[in-house]
Write a protein that holds these residues in place. Structure first.
Motif, PDB file in Angstrom:
ATOM      1  N   HIS A   1     -30.197 -48.963  -6.046  1.00 16.52           N
ATOM      2  CA  HIS A   1     -29.547 -48.247  -4.956  1.00 16.52           C
ATOM      3  C   HIS A   1     -28.777 -49.185  -4.036  1.00 16.52           C
ATOM      4  O   HIS A   1     -27.731 -48.811  -3.494  1.00 16.52           O
ATOM      5  CB  HIS A   1     -30.577 -47.439  -4.159  1.00 16.52           C
ATOM      6  CG  HIS A   1     -31.200 -46.342  -4.965  1.00 16.52           C
ATOM      7  ND1 HIS A   1     -32.377 -46.505  -5.656  1.00 16.52           N
ATOM      8  CD2 HIS A   1     -30.782 -45.069  -5.216  1.00 16.52           C
ATOM      9  CE1 HIS A   1     -32.671 -45.378  -6.282  1.00 16.52           C
ATOM     10  NE2 HIS A   1     -31.718 -44.501  -6.036  1.00 16.52           N
TER      11      HIS A   1
ATOM     12  N   LEU B   1     -24.822 -48.963  -3.469  1.00 14.76           N
ATOM     13  CA  LEU B   1     -24.282 -48.856  -2.116  1.00 14.76           C
ATOM     14  C   LEU B   1     -23.055 -49.747  -1.944  1.00 14.76           C
ATOM     15  O   LEU B   1     -22.061 -49.338  -1.340  1.00 14.76           O
ATOM     16  CB  LEU B   1     -25.359 -49.243  -1.107  1.00 14.76           C
ATOM     17  CG  LEU B   1     -24.973 -49.170   0.367  1.00 14.76           C
ATOM     18  CD1 LEU B   1     -24.697 -47.739   0.781  1.00 14.76           C
ATOM     19  CD2 LEU B   1     -26.071 -49.777   1.231  1.00 14.76           C
TER      20      LEU B   1
ATOM     21  N   GLN C   1     -20.104 -48.090  -3.642  1.00 11.55           N
ATOM     22  CA  GLN C   1     -19.616 -46.913  -2.921  1.00 11.55           C
ATOM     23  C   GLN C   1     -18.995 -47.294  -1.580  1.00 11.55           C
ATOM     24  O   GLN C   1     -18.047 -46.654  -1.114  1.00 11.55           O
ATOM     25  CB  GLN C   1     -20.783 -45.947  -2.692  1.00 11.55           C
ATOM     26  CG  GLN C   1     -20.430 -44.725  -1.859  1.00 11.55           C
ATOM     27  CD  GLN C   1     -21.624 -43.812  -1.701  1.00 11.55           C
ATOM     28  OE1 GLN C   1     -22.113 -43.245  -2.676  1.00 11.55           O
ATOM     29  NE2 GLN C   1     -22.118 -43.673  -0.476  1.00 11.55           N
TER      30      GLN C   1
ATOM     31  N   ARG D   1     -31.590 -45.968  -0.669  1.00 11.67           N
ATOM     32  CA  ARG D   1     -31.718 -44.729  -1.454  1.00 11.67           C
ATOM     33  C   ARG D   1     -31.593 -43.500  -0.548  1.00 11.67           C
ATOM     34  O   ARG D   1     -30.887 -42.539  -0.866  1.00 11.67           O
ATOM     35  CB  ARG D   1     -33.071 -44.710  -2.178  1.00 11.67           C
ATOM     36  CG  ARG D   1     -33.243 -43.545  -3.153  1.00 11.67           C
ATOM     37  CD  ARG D   1     -34.560 -43.669  -3.899  1.00 11.67           C
ATOM     38  NE  ARG D   1     -35.665 -43.283  -3.058  1.00 11.67           N
ATOM     39  CZ  ARG D   1     -36.140 -42.027  -2.960  1.00 11.67           C
ATOM     40  NH1 ARG D   1     -35.575 -41.048  -3.643  1.00 11.67           N
ATOM     41  NH2 ARG D   1     -37.169 -41.770  -2.181  1.00 11.67           N
TER      42      ARG D   1
ATOM     43  N   TRP E   1     -30.105 -43.320   2.343  1.00  8.84           N
ATOM     44  CA  TRP E   1     -28.742 -43.239   2.864  1.00  8.84           C
ATOM     45  C   TRP E   1     -27.796 -42.647   1.828  1.00  8.84           C
ATOM     46  O   TRP E   1     -26.954 -41.804   2.133  1.00  8.84           O
ATOM     47  CB  TRP E   1     -28.287 -44.627   3.288  1.00  8.84           C
ATOM     48  CG  TRP E   1     -26.915 -44.706   3.883  1.00  8.84           C
ATOM     49  CD1 TRP E   1     -25.861 -45.429   3.413  1.00  8.84           C
ATOM     50  CD2 TRP E   1     -26.432 -44.062   5.069  1.00  8.84           C
ATOM     51  NE1 TRP E   1     -24.759 -45.284   4.210  1.00  8.84           N
ATOM     52  CE2 TRP E   1     -25.085 -44.444   5.244  1.00  8.84           C
ATOM     53  CE3 TRP E   1     -27.008 -43.196   5.992  1.00  8.84           C
ATOM     54  CZ2 TRP E   1     -24.305 -43.984   6.300  1.00  8.84           C
ATOM     55  CZ3 TRP E   1     -26.242 -42.738   7.050  1.00  8.84           C
ATOM     56  CH2 TRP E   1     -24.913 -43.132   7.197  1.00  8.84           C
ATOM     57  N   LEU E   2     -27.952 -43.053   0.565  1.00  6.87           N
ATOM     58  CA  LEU E   2     -27.115 -42.496  -0.493  1.00  6.87           C
ATOM     59  C   LEU E   2     -27.424 -41.013  -0.703  1.00  6.87           C
ATOM     60  O   LEU E   2     -26.516 -40.201  -0.895  1.00  6.87           O
ATOM     61  CB  LEU E   2     -27.321 -43.275  -1.792  1.00  6.87           C
ATOM     62  CG  LEU E   2     -26.752 -44.698  -1.824  1.00  6.87           C
ATOM     63  CD1 LEU E   2     -27.250 -45.439  -3.059  1.00  6.87           C
ATOM     64  CD2 LEU E   2     -25.226 -44.676  -1.801  1.00  6.87           C
TER      65      LEU E   2
ATOM     66  N   ARG F   1     -25.835 -38.748   1.727  1.00  7.62           N
ATOM     67  CA  ARG F   1     -24.377 -38.779   1.686  1.00  7.62           C
ATOM     68  C   ARG F   1     -23.778 -39.227   3.032  1.00  7.62           C
ATOM     69  O   ARG F   1     -22.682 -38.834   3.410  1.00  7.62           O
ATOM     70  CB  ARG F   1     -23.810 -37.414   1.288  1.00  7.62           C
ATOM     71  CG  ARG F   1     -24.287 -36.902  -0.048  1.00  7.62           C
ATOM     72  CD  ARG F   1     -23.747 -35.520  -0.337  1.00  7.62           C
ATOM     73  NE  ARG F   1     -24.309 -34.961  -1.547  1.00  7.62           N
ATOM     74  CZ  ARG F   1     -23.822 -35.160  -2.774  1.00  7.62           C
ATOM     75  NH1 ARG F   1     -22.751 -35.914  -2.940  1.00  7.62           N
ATOM     76  NH2 ARG F   1     -24.390 -34.597  -3.823  1.00  7.62           N
TER      77      ARG F   1
END
Length: 219
Positions: free
Chosen positions: A98, A102, A105, A191, A193-194, A197
């Motif tokens: 994750h 991050l 992304q 994790r 935070w992802l 969204r």
């Protein structure tokens, strides 16, 4: 030697735990500990799930190998972290899924890869800056990390982790168990935070200040 023998066993236990729970895969990741007269570090291309205490690389204070299998190529970075933070006794590097995702992304901020969304992230991890991408083992990374450590200390908010873009976190603490716990909290926050969204508000400054006063949080 009893102390060193215990540390060898602890490094292997932590490595096996990280591997079993998916924090590392294949031969990714490495763990080191600082000794009074040198360092122990996992061998290059070793699987952290199958470490042998007797085969950990033993090095002197100058980084010259004395025994064990060939040291990980990240030794220079680990030594630079120890030199920059005299409280560090263990450094762990992983390619945690994750956290790497991050950076692909887009992190929250260059100085804070994720926002302070949980109290335990503030209390156990603190600020985690992003180190821009360099190839694995690039010597420039060690200097970038040392600069970040020095800058954070000068600002009165010392760090215990950095995130290498597209590679993974480097986390340090005063024992392998504490370093692993910090890594776990960091990966779990990434994790969350992802999964959110990015649609969750950080803790307020009032809430963070309460954590500072109540628990000594270094945020």
């Amino acid at each position: 030697m009893n102390g060193e023998a215990s540390l060898r066993e602890e490094v292997c236990r932590v490595g096996a735990s990280l591997y079993a729970r998916g924090y590392v895969h294949a031969s990714a990741g490495n763990i080191s500990v600082r000794l009074p007269d040198g360092y122990l570090i996992t061998p290059t291309d070793a699987c952290l799930g199958r470490l042998d205490p007797a085969k950990l690389a033993r090095l002197d204070l100058e980084g010259c190998q004395l025994e064990g299998d060939r040291a990980s190529k990240t030794l220079a970075l680990h030594r630079r972290i120890y030199a920059a933070d005299d409280t560090a006794r263990c450094v762990i590097h992983t390619h945690s899924t994750h956290l790497v995702a991050l950076t692909l992304q887009g992190v929250w901020r260059p100085d804070d890869i994720v926002p302070p969304i949980t109290p335990y992230y503030v209390m156990k991890v603190g600020h985690v800056p992003l180190i821009p991408y360099h190839r694995p083992g690039a010597p420039e990374v060690a200097e970038r990390v040392a600069e970040r450590i020095a800058g954070a200390r000068a600002a009165g908010r010392p760090i215990r982790a950095v995130m290498l873009e597209r590679l993974g976190p480097n986390v340090w603490h005063d024992s392998p168990a504490e370093a692993m716990a910090t890594l776990e909290e960091l990966e779990e926050t990434a994790r969350l935070w992802l999964l959110s969204r990015g649609e969750v508000d950080p803790l307020s400054e009032v809430q963070i200040d309460e954590l500072r006063r109540s628990f000594g949080a270094r945020w």
